[in-house]
Write an enzyme that holds these catalytic residues in place. Structure first.
Site, mmCIF file in Angstrom:
data_model
loop_
_atom_site.group_PDB
_atom_site.id
_atom_site.type_symbol
_atom_site.label_atom_id
_atom_site.label_comp_id
_atom_site.label_asym_id
_atom_site.label_seq_id
_atom_site.Cartn_x
_atom_site.Cartn_y
_atom_site.Cartn_z
ATOM 1 N N ASP A 157 -38.452 -32.190 -9.392
ATOM 2 C CA ASP A 157 -39.300 -31.747 -10.488
ATOM 3 C C ASP A 157 -40.372 -32.758 -10.865
ATOM 4 O O ASP A 157 -40.325 -33.928 -10.486
ATOM 5 C CB ASP A 157 -38.442 -31.518 -11.738
ATOM 6 C CG ASP A 157 -37.990 -32.846 -12.362
ATOM 7 O OD1 ASP A 157 -37.422 -33.681 -11.634
ATOM 8 O OD2 ASP A 157 -38.243 -33.053 -13.566
ATOM 9 N N ASP A 162 -35.593 -43.262 -3.891
ATOM 10 C CA ASP A 162 -36.865 -43.932 -4.140
ATOM 11 C C ASP A 162 -36.588 -45.431 -4.252
ATOM 12 O O ASP A 162 -36.430 -46.103 -3.241
ATOM 13 C CB ASP A 162 -37.463 -43.307 -5.412
ATOM 14 C CG ASP A 162 -38.844 -43.807 -5.768
ATOM 15 O OD1 ASP A 162 -39.409 -44.612 -5.023
ATOM 16 O OD2 ASP A 162 -39.382 -43.400 -6.816
ATOM 17 N N LYS A 212 -30.221 -33.252 -11.461
ATOM 18 C CA LYS A 212 -30.337 -31.848 -11.084
ATOM 19 C C LYS A 212 -30.986 -31.706 -9.714
ATOM 20 O O LYS A 212 -30.896 -30.665 -9.083
ATOM 21 C CB LYS A 212 -31.233 -31.111 -12.119
ATOM 22 C CG LYS A 212 -30.748 -31.145 -13.533
ATOM 23 C CD LYS A 212 -31.852 -30.506 -14.427
ATOM 24 C CE LYS A 212 -31.498 -30.678 -15.880
ATOM 25 N NZ LYS A 212 -32.582 -30.206 -16.757
ATOM 26 N N GLY A 213 -31.671 -32.768 -9.297
ATOM 27 C CA GLY A 213 -32.522 -32.699 -8.111
ATOM 28 C C GLY A 213 -31.848 -32.237 -6.834
ATOM 29 O O GLY A 213 -32.477 -31.605 -5.987
ATOM 30 N N LYS A 243 -37.977 -42.455 0.461
ATOM 31 C CA LYS A 243 -39.237 -43.158 0.179
ATOM 32 C C LYS A 243 -38.935 -44.645 0.348
ATOM 33 O O LYS A 243 -38.909 -45.405 -0.621
ATOM 34 C CB LYS A 243 -39.616 -42.877 -1.278
ATOM 35 C CG LYS A 243 -40.919 -42.171 -1.483
ATOM 36 C CD LYS A 243 -41.297 -42.223 -2.934
ATOM 37 C CE LYS A 243 -41.289 -40.880 -3.581
ATOM 38 N NZ LYS A 243 -41.715 -40.948 -5.000
ATOM 39 N N PHE A 294 -45.644 -38.887 -5.064
ATOM 40 C CA PHE A 294 -44.726 -38.136 -5.913
ATOM 41 C C PHE A 294 -44.640 -36.713 -5.381
ATOM 42 O O PHE A 294 -45.634 -36.010 -5.295
ATOM 43 C CB PHE A 294 -45.177 -38.151 -7.374
ATOM 44 C CG PHE A 294 -44.079 -37.708 -8.286
ATOM 45 C CD1 PHE A 294 -43.079 -38.598 -8.667
ATOM 46 C CD2 PHE A 294 -44.006 -36.392 -8.721
ATOM 47 C CE1 PHE A 294 -42.032 -38.180 -9.474
ATOM 48 C CE2 PHE A 294 -42.968 -35.976 -9.531
ATOM 49 C CZ PHE A 294 -41.981 -36.862 -9.914
#
Ligand code: IMP
Ligand code: MG
Length: 176
Positions: free
Chosen positions: A158, A102, A42-43, A130, A151
């Site tokens: 989220d 990430d 969903k990000g 990242k 984070f």
């Protein structure tokens, strides 16, 4: 600002400027070509929604959902396809969109999966990288920002499904 935020990384105006810049580059690179933009749910929903409006090339929009994190804040390394794309990608120019990369496990897995469908081209666009956390190398054609190993939430990202609606990108407090 939200009380759970430690500090701000990128505000709304900076994000908007960066998204426009990425959209312009993509429009130039894909001039005369038709794009299939694949939003990684969903990000990437918010980033994709803004990015497509900055791209002038004709495009169609697809969604894919993979999960690796669940509700926690560190990667398990397991990637599961929960929702797949709906159109044939063969001979299409495909651009895979995520807000953050990430370890690269999610993107690496999706890149492999989609490459097997023999698109004419397959590229990756991420807003945040990242890079210090990378475990799986993935070629990133378009990148917004490098970020530290913190984070972050907001702009679609989220923590336990919350904070996606924050219009900025920020580091979350560890003692909330
Ligand atoms: P990777 O597979 O380790 O590269 O993780 C990619 C996915 O993990 C992203 O699509 C996000 O959904 C999530 N993720 C990684 N880092 C963060 C973060 O700092 N905040 C929120 N979600 C993150
Ligand atoms: Mg998440």
């Amino acid at each position: 600002m939200n009380d759970d935020i430690e500090y701000l990384l990128h505000d709304e105006a900076a994000i908007a400027g960066k998204v426009r810049e990425l959209g312009k580059r993509i429009s130039q690179d894909y001039a005369g070509k038709e794009l299939v933009m694949i939003c990684i749910l969903k990000g990437a929903a918010l980033f994709t929604a803004d990015l497509v409006r900055s791209i002038s090339s004709p495009l169609t929009l697809e969604f894919i959902q993979a999960s690796s994190y669940g509700l926690a804040t560190s990667s398990t390394g397991n990637v599961l396809i929960e929702k797949d794309t709906e159109t044939d990608l063969q001979d299409k120019h495909v651009l895979l969109v995520d807000t953050i990369i990430d370890t690269g496990r999610t993107m690496g897995c999706l890149f492999k999966l989609l490459s097997a469908r023999r698109p004419a081209s397959l590229n990756v666009v991420v807003l945040l990288d990242k890079s210090c956390k990378r475990r799986v190398e993935v070629p990133i054609a378009y990148k917004g920002y490098d970020i530290p190993d913190k984070f972050v939430v907001g702009y679609g990202l989220d923590c336990g499904e919350y904070y996606r609606n924050l219009p900025y990108i920020a580091v979350l407090k560890t003692d909330r």
